[in-house]
Design a protein around this motif. Structure first.
Motif, PDB file in Angstrom:
ATOM      1  N   ALA A  51     -41.931  26.454 -30.942  1.00 29.63           N
ATOM      2  CA  ALA A  51     -43.373  26.351 -30.728  1.00 29.63           C
ATOM      3  C   ALA A  51     -43.879  27.714 -30.279  1.00 29.63           C
ATOM      4  O   ALA A  51     -43.089  28.636 -30.037  1.00 29.63           O
ATOM      5  N   ASN A  64     -47.015  20.673 -35.940  1.00 31.03           N
ATOM      6  CA  ASN A  64     -46.064  21.456 -36.714  1.00 31.03           C
ATOM      7  C   ASN A  64     -46.768  22.045 -37.940  1.00 31.03           C
ATOM      8  O   ASN A  64     -47.205  21.303 -38.828  1.00 31.03           O
ATOM      9  N   ASN A  88     -44.450  24.933 -34.278  1.00 27.50           N
ATOM     10  CA  ASN A  88     -45.582  24.183 -33.735  1.00 27.50           C
ATOM     11  C   ASN A  88     -46.606  25.076 -33.057  1.00 27.50           C
ATOM     12  O   ASN A  88     -46.269  25.877 -32.178  1.00 27.50           O
ATOM     13  N   ALA A  92     -39.735  21.073 -27.902  1.00 23.12           N
ATOM     14  CA  ALA A  92     -39.437  22.436 -28.361  1.00 23.12           C
ATOM     15  C   ALA A  92     -38.292  23.044 -27.562  1.00 23.12           C
ATOM     16  O   ALA A  92     -38.133  22.790 -26.362  1.00 23.12           O
ATOM     17  N   THR A 105     -49.518  19.159 -29.876  1.00 21.95           N
ATOM     18  CA  THR A 105     -48.911  20.228 -30.663  1.00 21.95           C
ATOM     19  C   THR A 105     -48.808  19.751 -32.109  1.00 21.95           C
ATOM     20  O   THR A 105     -48.655  18.557 -32.367  1.00 21.95           O
ATOM     21  N   HIS A 151     -39.340  23.213 -37.012  1.00 17.71           N
ATOM     22  CA  HIS A 151     -40.697  23.181 -36.489  1.00 17.71           C
ATOM     23  C   HIS A 151     -41.190  24.585 -36.166  1.00 17.71           C
ATOM     24  O   HIS A 151     -40.444  25.403 -35.613  1.00 17.71           O
ATOM     25  N   PHE A 196     -36.408  23.806 -33.320  1.00 19.28           N
ATOM     26  CA  PHE A 196     -37.760  23.420 -32.914  1.00 19.28           C
ATOM     27  C   PHE A 196     -38.353  24.593 -32.130  1.00 19.28           C
ATOM     28  O   PHE A 196     -38.040  24.822 -30.972  1.00 19.28           O
TER      29      PHE A 196
END
Length: 364
Positions: free
Chosen positions: A282, A39, A65, A311, A37, A63, A280
């Motif tokens: 994603a 960012n 991601n 995440a 992954t 993040h 975080f």
């Protein structure tokens, strides 16, 4: 040799034979597994993933991601043992080889197609992000590709701007096919185009490529093999002129599935407030210039990758929700999104710590 010893020897030889077969027999399957992954707000390989020149940009935290899937290559053939292991593993998926590489696709062809899709996803992400911010993006219809040995080969070139067909203005790529198919096969279609060289020169000079000098190109249509309609053997697409430079630097990644996360990263770079509030997040999903989020492959492997990276939330295309929740990745919250606006609204809730307002994926 006693009967007992002979039976044991035969069993051992049979076992050795079976193990050898498992190790050497090749089967028509491929394997998916969680990939890295990245960012989109950070760096990769020492360089910023996203950078902006010619417009004010801002520092970011948290993040956003993008996620990837590792896939065995088109020319790799799994052994029976590898396939059996993959079927039993929690962090892998074994699928028919032809489902990933149809019609005998070679490794080079697959790599080229993935690179083209990745490039188009970056273009769409920029358009979706700027339109989300109310920034105008100039759009034009172009020849995306010319079919080898097709009627247009030698007459039209990839990058030519299509202004009209038979004098009828072209506003979108779909207009080209519609106007061409009004002909009977064998009839001539007249294209009004800005040649790619003139369009490129205009863009470099800061001018509108679609406003450069045009010329007319006549192409004799022929019948399509599948349904007999008139065709000229081109693929029409869309090109854009951006008001400032947005650079996406990310090597060794292909396919269209990072579009949503690139778009969100661009918006975050161009707005003063952090979209994530430091969280975080994603996610995955294709995106078009209008901000519609589309489904992707390998979503379970991507949620596994996101969870392993730390995440808390995963932006999930609505069409992938049922698959994602069927094999949930620990405590990762799967947030359902259909559009860029959905993703922005979800990030607003995450930023405000109002997670009860999040539209989570549900089982079908």
């Amino acid at each position: 040799m006693s009967r007992r010893h002979a039976t044991i020897l035969a069993s051992v030889l049979l076992l050795i034979g079976m193990l050898s077969a498992v190790a050497v027999i090749r089967v028509p399957y491929s394997e998916l597994s969680p990939g890295p992954t990245v960012n989109t707000l950070g760096e990769h390989g020492g360089d910023p993933v996203l950078s902006v020149e010619g417009h004010e940009s801002f520092d970011t935290t948290g993040h956003l991601n993008m996620t990837t899937v590792r896939v065995t290559s088109a020319d790799y053939r799994m052994t029976l043992g590898e396939a059996l292991y993959g079927w039993l593993a929690d962090d892998a998926a074994v699928v028919p080889h032809d489902s990933l590489y149809p019609d005998g696709t070679t490794a080079e062809e697959a790599e080229e197609e993935n690179a083209e899709e990745f490039s188009r996803s970056q273009e769409s992400a920029k358009v979706a992000a700027l339109r989300e911010l109310g920034i105008e993006v100039d759009t034009r219809t172009v020849v995306r590709a010319v079919v080898k040995d097709g009627p247009a080969e030698g007459s039209l070139r990839a990058g030519d701007v299509i202004k009209a067909v038979d004098g009828e203005p072209v506003e979108a790529p779909a207009d080209v096919a519609e106007l061409v198919t009004e002909h009977e096969p064998g009839e001539a279609a007249v294209f009004t185009v800005v040649p790619v060289k003139a369009a490129t020169a205009a863009e470099k000079a800061g001018e509108d490529p679609a406003a450069a000098d045009t010329r007319e190109v006549t192409v004799t249509t022929r019948a399509a093999e599948d349904d007999g309609r008139a065709i000229v053997g081109i693929q029409a697409g869309t090109a854009h002129t951006f008001p400032f430079d947005i650079d996406i630097q990310l090597a060794d990644v292909g396919g269209p599935s990072a579009g949503l996360m690139f778009a969100l990263g661009i918006v975050d770079k161009l707005t003063r407030e952090d979209l994530t509030g430091g969280a975080f997040v994603a996610g995955t999903g294709t995106i078009d210039g209008a901000g519609a989020v589309g489904p992707i492959g390998g979503v379970t492997m991507k949620t596994r990758a996101a969870e392993a990276a730390g995440a808390e939330y995963f932006l999930t295309p609505a069409a992938n929700c049922a698959t994602a929740v069927a094999d949930p990745p620990g405590d990762l919250r799967l947030v359902r999104v259909e559009t860029m606006d959905d993703a922005m609204t979800a990030l607003e809730a995450i930023r405000a710590d109002d997670t009860d307002a999040l539209p989570l994926c549900r089982a079908a």
